[in-house]
Enzyme design. Structure first.
Site, mmCIF file in Angstrom:
data_model
loop_
_atom_site.group_PDB
_atom_site.id
_atom_site.type_symbol
_atom_site.label_atom_id
_atom_site.label_comp_id
_atom_site.label_asym_id
_atom_site.label_seq_id
_atom_site.Cartn_x
_atom_site.Cartn_y
_atom_site.Cartn_z
ATOM 1 N N LYS A 82 -9.353 15.351 -2.100
ATOM 2 C CA LYS A 82 -8.907 16.269 -1.049
ATOM 3 C C LYS A 82 -9.881 17.434 -0.901
ATOM 4 C CE LYS A 82 -4.549 17.192 -0.444
ATOM 5 N NZ LYS A 82 -3.198 17.621 -0.709
ATOM 6 N N ARG B 232 -2.475 23.141 -3.806
ATOM 7 C CA ARG B 232 -2.231 21.689 -3.748
ATOM 8 C C ARG B 232 -3.063 20.955 -4.776
ATOM 9 N NH1 ARG B 232 -0.725 19.997 1.657
ATOM 10 N NH2 ARG B 232 -0.440 21.805 2.978
ATOM 11 N N GLY C 145 1.735 12.067 -3.519
ATOM 12 C CA GLY C 145 2.983 12.699 -3.936
ATOM 13 C C GLY C 145 3.232 12.696 -5.428
ATOM 14 N N MET D 218 1.642 14.395 -7.759
ATOM 15 C CA MET D 218 1.479 15.697 -8.412
ATOM 16 C C MET D 218 2.016 16.782 -7.482
ATOM 17 S SD MET D 218 -2.114 15.140 -10.246
ATOM 18 C CE MET D 218 -2.865 14.668 -8.743
ATOM 19 N N ARG E 9 -8.795 11.518 4.440
ATOM 20 C CA ARG E 9 -9.184 10.592 3.365
ATOM 21 C C ARG E 9 -9.183 9.181 3.950
ATOM 22 N NH1 ARG E 9 -3.496 11.207 0.061
ATOM 23 N NH2 ARG E 9 -2.198 10.642 1.799
ATOM 24 N N HIS F 274 6.545 8.315 1.733
ATOM 25 C CA HIS F 274 6.188 7.903 0.376
ATOM 26 C C HIS F 274 6.399 6.396 0.179
ATOM 27 C CE1 HIS F 274 7.159 7.287 -3.936
ATOM 28 N NE2 HIS F 274 6.066 8.013 -4.070
ATOM 29 N N SER G 147 -20.402 -31.212 -13.326
ATOM 30 C CA SER G 147 -19.369 -30.290 -12.859
ATOM 31 C C SER G 147 -18.673 -29.735 -14.102
ATOM 32 C CB SER G 147 -18.372 -31.010 -11.958
ATOM 33 O OG SER G 147 -17.375 -30.115 -11.562
ATOM 34 N N CYS H 236 -15.268 -27.111 -11.521
ATOM 35 C CA CYS H 236 -14.027 -27.562 -10.886
ATOM 36 C C CYS H 236 -12.794 -27.205 -11.706
ATOM 37 C CB CYS H 236 -14.079 -29.048 -10.574
ATOM 38 S SG CYS H 236 -14.201 -30.073 -12.047
ATOM 39 N N TYR I 17 -22.127 -24.910 -6.461
ATOM 40 C CA TYR I 17 -20.858 -24.726 -5.753
ATOM 41 C C TYR I 17 -19.724 -24.443 -6.729
ATOM 42 C CZ TYR I 17 -19.668 -29.451 -7.244
ATOM 43 O OH TYR I 17 -19.396 -30.550 -8.011
HETATM 44 C C1 PEP Z 1 -11.107 -29.046 -16.408
HETATM 45 O O1 PEP Z 1 -10.936 -29.400 -17.574
HETATM 46 O O2 PEP Z 1 -11.560 -27.951 -16.084
HETATM 47 C C2 PEP Z 1 -10.749 -29.971 -15.328
HETATM 48 C C3 PEP Z 1 -11.012 -29.693 -14.071
HETATM 49 O O3 PEP Z 1 -10.067 -31.081 -15.690
HETATM 50 P P1 PEP Z 1 -8.489 -31.101 -15.968
HETATM 51 O O4 PEP Z 1 -7.958 -29.776 -15.641
HETATM 52 O O5 PEP Z 1 -7.962 -32.186 -15.094
HETATM 53 O O6 PEP Z 1 -8.466 -31.449 -17.400
#
Ligand code: PEP
Ligand code: MG
Length: 972
Positions: free
Chosen positions: A48, A117, A126, A128, A361, A484, A863, A931, A951
């Site tokens: 403030k 204030r 609100g 304080m 603000r 509030h 993966s 994954c 990814y």
């Molecule tokens: C994992 O182990 O991360 C995976 C994707 O396989 P699950 O969860 O099916 O074991």
């Protein structure tokens, strides 16, 4: 700040006997005039104060004032009193303000009044304390009346000072003051304090002073300087008040920041109908629309608007009432937005037609508004597209993926008369729950008993925050968009409806009434924070439409920024379609075993598992093949043109069979029932035999005609024999049935027993299972390639990626992949078409990461299965940990967070880093993704970006969040 040097350094001799340079004690600057501060000094001046300084520098009409720093607050709290220099510097700053205003503090002839204030670095609405109108006493009041010729105004200001000072500084509860006010309002037949007369207000001031004296034993201090000093201290202390601490815990604000104290020349919105006060946002913070939004009150002081005790007017009405002031205000709002490059939340006061800015603000906003505002500001060129992407948080996008009320159910509820009322839609989302009329109960039910609660109050106060946090939704009968309740709800993403004027809340009776209908504590209601509607009972919810044009645009901007791909974990075509609609660029994980659990397939899966011969097994697999082929055709079609990663069977086989313990129980039960039935059969057989003997004997006795003895009738005897024989037959049929069932169950039990493993999650699963039962994975690969070939022939672009789970050693891949490649080639030859495909593996065992260079000799892609990799790296089973000791570990600070939610960068992350590096050593273009569930977690996504993954793959519902998080990672 230049700290005071430690004494040891101040003066002593150096090596050659000459005195060292003597440092003077530097004076700490505890107090800054608005002219001396700047917006960037938030740490020291609080949000403030820094913004008041910034607005002063921008030339906006800010009443003169000064700021006592956060450092002064911390020093005060440490020392338990004013540190040297703070009060003295306050006094000299006060002198400056006197100069600037031409008024004098405590001088009845031309008095200066100030407000005191709080203002921490981060907004804590609100939480304080604030005291207004400091500097008034009986003499000053008389002097001020002579100056303003407005006794009503003066005593209104004075009674407010006594009340605020009494409660904030001297700790008197609000209620006794409210009782007095209520009495006068009733006496005069008015509902609004603004309609009380000067005489009333004078009397009220005296009564307030008496309350202070009676409740504290001390008189209200009439010395203005004493008022100022005590008020400053009270604000310092309020930093450590319970509600401020609770709020900081919830908002994750550090406890060592301290609050600044802003001393500002009072300007008065309660000087008649050309005066007023208001709180607005420079755009609509519920929807994001480009319009000034908020409330104001004429003839009122600041606290009246936020307190929700008077019904406010929409800011648009000011345009009609005071067009000139409104035009000036509109210009200031634009200037502020441009200067801060952000939507502002401002407080203003109009004193006899003169506009004063009291605060600005960055405005808090709903998720919907956050996205629209970011996009609009970028299109208006206030910010870049990258900045717009950065300003939107994953939780904002999350809103669009959360349930809202099903429109049909909502209509049906309305048709049934279930609509209760409509108020202000101040924080969007759907919430249903039981009504709780106070914060403690809301917390008890919500947090303690895990019930869904709607907390209902006439209005909320900072003391209610714990209940609001535990509730699913918040409902109030009073208050506006900046009340509030509204602020807190938006801050914490709780659906809220406020200002439901039709609703009368009677807290003591634990009920509210609307149009004669009564709703009691414990009854279920539903709130639609998006529309402001309130309904009786629980409504069905649906996932909101993802087609918000601002969200779509923002995510497109994010896509242009991010480097990580975003793929989906999807097992069925419908999931794949949703994933694609949400922007998935491929399927990163299809868990094929999920398909095996469907009712029409499970019997064949079990047949396959229980088969005694290769022929039996092949027959069962042949029945499964068409199902799998159809599954994959659906996926390829849905993902036309995009990669589809299909993981071969992973879980241990026992998961497809009934549980061992249940089987054992059922076998024992069947056995007992069978024995019991057999016993009964013997008993009934005996009974029939004896009945038949009785019948023969009776027949003999019937022979001599005219005998006097009474005998049972033949019909009855025959009937009873027939009944027993029937029963016998039923029992015998049941015995046969039970015998068959028992034999089946026994067979299943012995199969399950033979497959039992001590640690199934580390047992015969993943690639090991594929090697153990080659027919099964062969069937899966055949189904994948038959589906791919058929789709390709039909013009669908297919890119199957076959993924082998749980690899630990490169030899596993060498063997399994070798077989499967043969199947793939065979199918492509049969179908006379070539497919673009890859074989790869999951990295979810530490050994695989450690030997990724060897694994990559075979695997064409990796993966990371971070769910299993986390289990195997920590050596803990997720199911046992999450339902058991993990929480304790987190509470005790042994683990900073749940490693199954966010990647443990130091351990699991290190293995990932190593896996990527070693893998690409062998295969420089190796594509690597993740994954595990971490693929949808923003923090883990940032890590995946850092280690150079290609990814992340996550559940379809997390895709939009992952797109945004990946862009954030690239912008870091
Ligand atoms: C994992 O182990 O991360 C995976 C994707 O396989 P699950 O969860 O099916 O074991
Ligand atoms: Mg796994």
């Amino acid at each position: 700040m230049i700290a005071t040097l430690p004494k040891s350094k101040v003066s002593h001799k150096n090596g050659n006997g000459r005195p060292r340079k003597t440092y003077k004690k530097e004076k700490v600057k505890w107090v800054y005039l608005f002219e001396e501060g700047a917006g960037r000094m938030r740490d020291l001046l609080g949000g403030k104060g820094a913004n008041l300084a910034e607005m002063t520098a921008l030339g906006l009409p800010v009443p003169p004032g000064f700021i006592v720093t956060t450092q002064a607050c911390n020093a005060y709290l440490n020392a338990g009193g004013f540190p040297t220099g703070v009060w003295e510097q306050e006094l000299s700053a006060l002198k400056q303000i006197e100069k600037q205003t031409g008024k004098k503090f405590g001088d009845p002839k031309n008095p200066l009044l100030v407000s005191c204030r709080s203002g921490a670095k981060f907004s804590m609405p609100g939480m304080m304390d604030t005291v207004l109108n400091i500097g008034l006493n009986d003499e000053v009041a008389v002097g001020l009346i002579a100056l303003t010729l407005d006794a009503r105004f003066v005593y209104d200001a004075y009674r407010r000072l006594v009340q605020m000072f009494g409660s904030v500084v001297m700790g008197v509860a609000d209620e006794p003051f409210e009782v007095v006010l209520e009495h006068y309002r009733n006496e005069r037949g008015v509902t609004n304090d603004a309609n009380l007369t000067s005489k009333d207000l004078h009397a009220i001031t005296q009564e307030f002073k008496a309350i202070v004296k009676a409740k504290t034993g001390h008189a209200f201090p009439s010395d203005p300087l004493e008022q100022l000093k005590l008020a400053t201290e009270a604000v310092f202390k309020s930093w450590n008040g319970k509600r401020a601490i609770d709020y900081r815990n919830a908002a994750k604000i550090p406890h060592d920041l301290g609050t600044a104290v802003n001393i500002v020349t009072m300007v008065f919105g309660n000087m008649g109908n050309d005066s007023g006060t208001g709180v607005v946002t420079t755009r609509n913070v519920s929807t994001g629309e480009k319009e000034i939004e908020g409330d104001y009150l004429t003839n009122a002081q600041g606290e009246d608007v936020v307190a929700g005790s008077r019904t406010t007017k929409p800011i648009a009405a000011l345009k009609e009432e005071m067009p000139k002031v409104y035009a000036q205000f509109e210009k200031i709002c634009k200037k502020l937005e441009k200067h801060y490059r952000e939507v502002q939340d401002v407080e203003f006061t109009i004193e006899r037609g003169q506009l004063w800015m009291l605060q600005t603000r960055d405005a808090k906003r709903t998720a919907q508004a956050a996205i629209r505002i970011a996009v609009d500001l970028a299109e208006e060129k206030f910010i870049s597209k990258a900045e717009a992407v950065q300003r939107v948080k994953p939780e904002h996008v999350d809103y669009f993926l959360h349930p809202q009320f099903d429109p049909q159910d909502k209509q049906a509820t309305k048709d049934r008369g279930g609509w209760i009322a409509t108020g202000l839609n101040v924080s969007p989302g759907a919430a249903s729950g039981v009504l709780a009329f106070d914060a403690d109960l809301a917390e008890k039910w919500g947090k303690g008993e895990k019930r869904a609660v709607i907390m209902v109050r006439p209005e909320t106060k900072p003391d209610d925050v714990h209940g609001m946090l535990a509730a699913q939704g918040i409902l109030t009968s009073k208050g506006g968009r900046t009340s509030h309740a509204a602020l807190v709800a938006r801050q914490f993403g709780k659906p809220a409806v406020v200002g439901v004027a039709a609703m009368e809340v009677e807290v003591e009776k634990r009920l509210f009434t609307v149009g004669g209908r009564v709703f009691k504590e414990g009854e279920v209601v539903s709130l639609d924070g998006t529309t402001g509607e309130v309904f009786a009972g629980e409504l069905k919810t649906v996932i909101p439409d993802f087609n918000d044009p601002y969200l779509i645009k923002l995510l497109k901007w994010a896509d242009a920024i991010r480097e990580l791909g975003v793929w989906a974990n999807a097992d069925y075509p419908r999931d794949a379609q949703r994933a694609r609609q949400y922007g998935a660029e491929g399927i990163g994980l299809c868990r094929t075993e999920h398909m095996f659990f469907e009712t029409e397939r499970l019997p064949f899966v079990q047949q396959m598992i229980l088969a005694k011969t290769a022929e039996e097994r092949d027959a069962a697999l042949a029945r499964l093949l068409p199902f799998q082929r159809e599954d994959f055709i659906g996926l390829f079609k849905a993902m036309d043109g995009l990669p589809v990663t299909i993981r071969l069977i992973d879980p241990p086989l026992h998961e497809f069979l009934p549980s061992h313990d249940e089987l054992l129980k059922s076998v024992t039960e069947l056995d007992t029932r069978l024995t019991d039935l057999k016993d009964r059969i013997l008993a009934v057989r005996d009974r029939v035999a004896s009945q038949k003997r009785m019948l023969a004997a009776t027949e003999e006795m019937r022979q001599p005609a005219g005998q006097e003895v009474k005998l049972p009738s033949r019909e009855d005897q025959l009937k009873s024999i027939a009944e027993h024989e029937n029963r016998l037959q039923d029992y015998e049929t049941s015995v046969v049935k039970l015998g068959v069932a028992l034999a089946q169950q026994q067979k299943m039990l012995s199969a399950v027993q033979s497959m039992r493993e001590a640690n199934p999650m580390l047992g015969l699963r993943g690639v090991r299972l594929g090697i153990h039962l080659p027919g099964l994975t062969n069937m899966q690969v055949r189904a994948i390639f038959e589906a791919a070939c058929l789709c390709a022939k039909a013009g669908v672009e297919v890119h199957p990626k076959i993924m082998i789970p749980l690899t630990a050693h490169d030899n596993e891949l060498k063997v399994e992949q070798g077989w499967l490649e043969k199947v793939a080639k065979q199918v492509m030859a049969e179908q006379a078409i070539e497919i673009d495909y890859q074989f790869g593996t999951m990295i979810e065992i530490p050994r695989a990461a450690l030997t990724a260079d060897e694994i990559a000799e075979y695997a064409q892609f990796f993966s990371f299965g971070t769910n299993d990799l986390t289990q195997t790296t920590f050596g803990i089973s997720r199911d046992d940990a999450e339902s058991g000791f993990l929480l304790e570990y987190i509470e005790k600070g042994i683990l900073p967070e749940n490693p199954f939610a966010s990647i443990d960068e130091k351990g699991v992350g290190k293995l990932m880093e190593m896996g990527v590096k070693l893998g690409r050593q062998t295969r420089p273009n190796l594509e690597v993704g993740v994954c595990g569930e971490h693929g949808g977690d923003p923090k883990s996504i940032a890590f995946c970006h850092t280690v150079g993954l290609n990814y992340v793959s996550c559940s379809p519902f997390r895709i939009p969040i992952a797109r945004l998080a990946a862009a954030h990672a690239a912008l870091k």
